[in-house]
Scaffold this motif. Structure first.
Motif, mmCIF file in Angstrom:
data_model
loop_
_atom_site.group_PDB
_atom_site.id
_atom_site.type_symbol
_atom_site.label_atom_id
_atom_site.label_comp_id
_atom_site.label_asym_id
_atom_site.label_seq_id
_atom_site.Cartn_x
_atom_site.Cartn_y
_atom_site.Cartn_z
ATOM 1 N N UNK A 1 84.955 -1.047 39.344
ATOM 2 C CA UNK A 1 86.412 -1.249 40.169
ATOM 3 C C UNK A 1 86.458 -0.581 41.316
ATOM 4 N N UNK A 2 86.182 0.635 41.199
ATOM 5 C CA UNK A 2 86.370 1.373 42.699
ATOM 6 C C UNK A 2 85.301 0.953 43.606
ATOM 7 N N UNK A 3 84.222 0.913 43.153
ATOM 8 C CA UNK A 3 82.961 0.599 44.092
ATOM 9 C C UNK A 3 82.809 -0.770 44.404
ATOM 10 N N UNK A 4 83.596 -1.710 43.711
ATOM 11 C CA UNK A 4 83.608 -3.051 44.006
ATOM 12 C C UNK A 4 84.485 -3.252 45.285
ATOM 13 N N UNK A 5 85.538 -2.466 45.369
ATOM 14 C CA UNK A 5 86.750 -2.687 46.499
ATOM 15 C C UNK A 5 85.860 -2.655 47.759
ATOM 16 N N UNK A 6 84.714 -1.930 47.756
ATOM 17 C CA UNK A 6 84.149 -1.892 48.811
ATOM 18 C C UNK A 6 82.782 -2.700 48.852
ATOM 19 N N UNK A 7 82.528 -3.315 48.092
ATOM 20 C CA UNK A 7 81.260 -4.237 47.999
ATOM 21 C C UNK A 7 80.051 -3.471 47.703
ATOM 22 N N UNK A 8 80.324 -2.297 47.000
ATOM 23 C CA UNK A 8 79.131 -1.303 46.646
ATOM 24 C C UNK A 8 78.484 -1.863 45.252
ATOM 25 N N UNK A 9 77.042 -1.671 45.308
ATOM 26 C CA UNK A 9 76.422 -2.034 43.841
ATOM 27 C C UNK A 9 76.126 -0.962 43.217
ATOM 28 N N UNK B 1 81.879 -6.756 52.029
ATOM 29 C CA UNK B 1 82.881 -7.451 51.501
ATOM 30 C C UNK B 1 83.263 -6.897 49.772
ATOM 31 N N UNK B 2 84.396 -7.201 49.432
ATOM 32 C CA UNK B 2 84.535 -6.499 47.896
ATOM 33 C C UNK B 2 83.874 -7.529 47.108
ATOM 34 N N UNK B 3 83.317 -6.809 46.244
ATOM 35 C CA UNK B 3 82.396 -7.314 44.970
ATOM 36 C C UNK B 3 83.393 -6.829 43.588
ATOM 37 N N UNK B 4 84.709 -7.858 43.361
ATOM 38 C CA UNK B 4 85.877 -7.637 42.518
ATOM 39 C C UNK B 4 85.312 -7.361 40.874
#
Length: 298
Positions: free
Chosen positions: A208-216, A72-75
């Motif tokens: 921002x870019x990684x957060x769209x895919x929920x990546x830490x 899930x996104x982590x915006x």
């Protein structure tokens, strides 16, 4: 006239918006062995003004991402990005086709290996020169990097296809799929100060870019090599920092010793921008290390 009250329940599944390709971007085509890498049947092309519809929710994992599903996104806030139109990219020079992965799982940081003592007002001209070289002379069909960042902290759109899309670039051979390439404009060899504004911009963009895919941004990700000329044989899976340097996937000094040494602090700031750790003041210098707020020469 009857009025109806609509209740929203916690059990309603989250729906993500369908993103469409930007104007002027059509279906995918290979550009040498740089981008994309892998069989055409696994690309995710989208066309504008044609009968081709976006490929969404196929359930097929993209090769470079392994079998891991998208989290899930982590915006984090979308930073300001200077578009290709704004820096006056000549769109007639590039390949008509953009290439898309299933998502962005990692960021590779680069430097452009160009002089550091530039005026930030002159960066658009520098970008046009770099764009010509990578498109025409190297045969990559477009900018290799997805984004570029100058010493003043300004972020520029590099490769065409949509800044908010998982566009496959030509920046880290073997690991272009499912990653984003961010290039710091300058040369960052040993002892070269890395501007604080540049570090903050790289961190904000990565968050921002990684957060769209929920990546830490401070975590690890698994990627699979698609080219034997990378540091890993084709088909080999390897663990990377979510924010890695070019040298982590390819035999090169890029992004330079000084910038590479700043990546741990950039990861920490990016994670904080996603709300994963105590927030760092936007005006504060990153954790102590090589560099200062004033860029140096080559």
């Amino acid at each position: 006239m009857r009025l109806y009250r609509i209740a929203l329940w916690a059990t309603v599944p989250m729906v993500f918006p369908l993103l469409v390709a930007p104007a002027g971007v059509a279906t995918a085509r290979a550009v040498h062995d740089q981008a994309p890498e892998g069989p055409p049947s696994l690309w995710r092309p989208e066309a504008v003004g044609s009968s081709v519809v976006p490929v969404v929710g196929t359930g097929r994992p993209f090769p470079a991402l392994g079998a891991a599903s998208m989290a899930l996104p982590r915006m984090a806030p979308r930073p300001a990005i200077v578009s290709r139109a704004q820096w006056q990219a000549d769109e007639t020079k590039r390949d008509r086709y953009a290439h898309y992965a299933g998502g962005v799982r990692a960021v590779f940081v680069h430097h452009t290996d160009t002089p550091n003592g530039y005026d930030c007002a002159d960066v658009p001209r520098t970008l046009r020169d770099l764009y010509t070289g990578q498109t025409r002379d190297r045969g990559w069909g477009d900018f290799g990097y997805n984004f570029l960042v100058d010493r003043c902290g300004t972020i520029y759109e590099g490769r065409a296809g949509g800044a908010d899309r998982p566009v496959i670039g030509a920046h880290t051979l073997g690991f272009n799929q499912g990653t984003t390439g961010i290039a710091a404009i300058g040369t960052f060899g040993p002892g070269t100060p890395v501007p604080a504004a540049m570090e903050r911009a790289i961190a904000a963009l990565a968050a921002w870019k990684l957060g769209l895919g929920g990546v830490d941004p401070a975590g690890k990700v698994g990627l699979t090599s698609t080219n034997d000329n990378s540091l890993y044989a084709k088909g080999t899976s390897a663990q990377f920092d979510a924010i890695s340097g070019h040298r982590d996937g390819f035999a090169t000094n890029c992004p330079g010793e000084a910038l590479f040494a700043r990546l741990p602090a950039i990861r920490k700031l990016a994670a904080s921008l996603q709300g994963r750790s105590p927030r760092i003041s936007s005006g504060a210098r990153l954790a102590a290390g090589p560099g200062s707020a004033r860029p140096g020469g080559r």
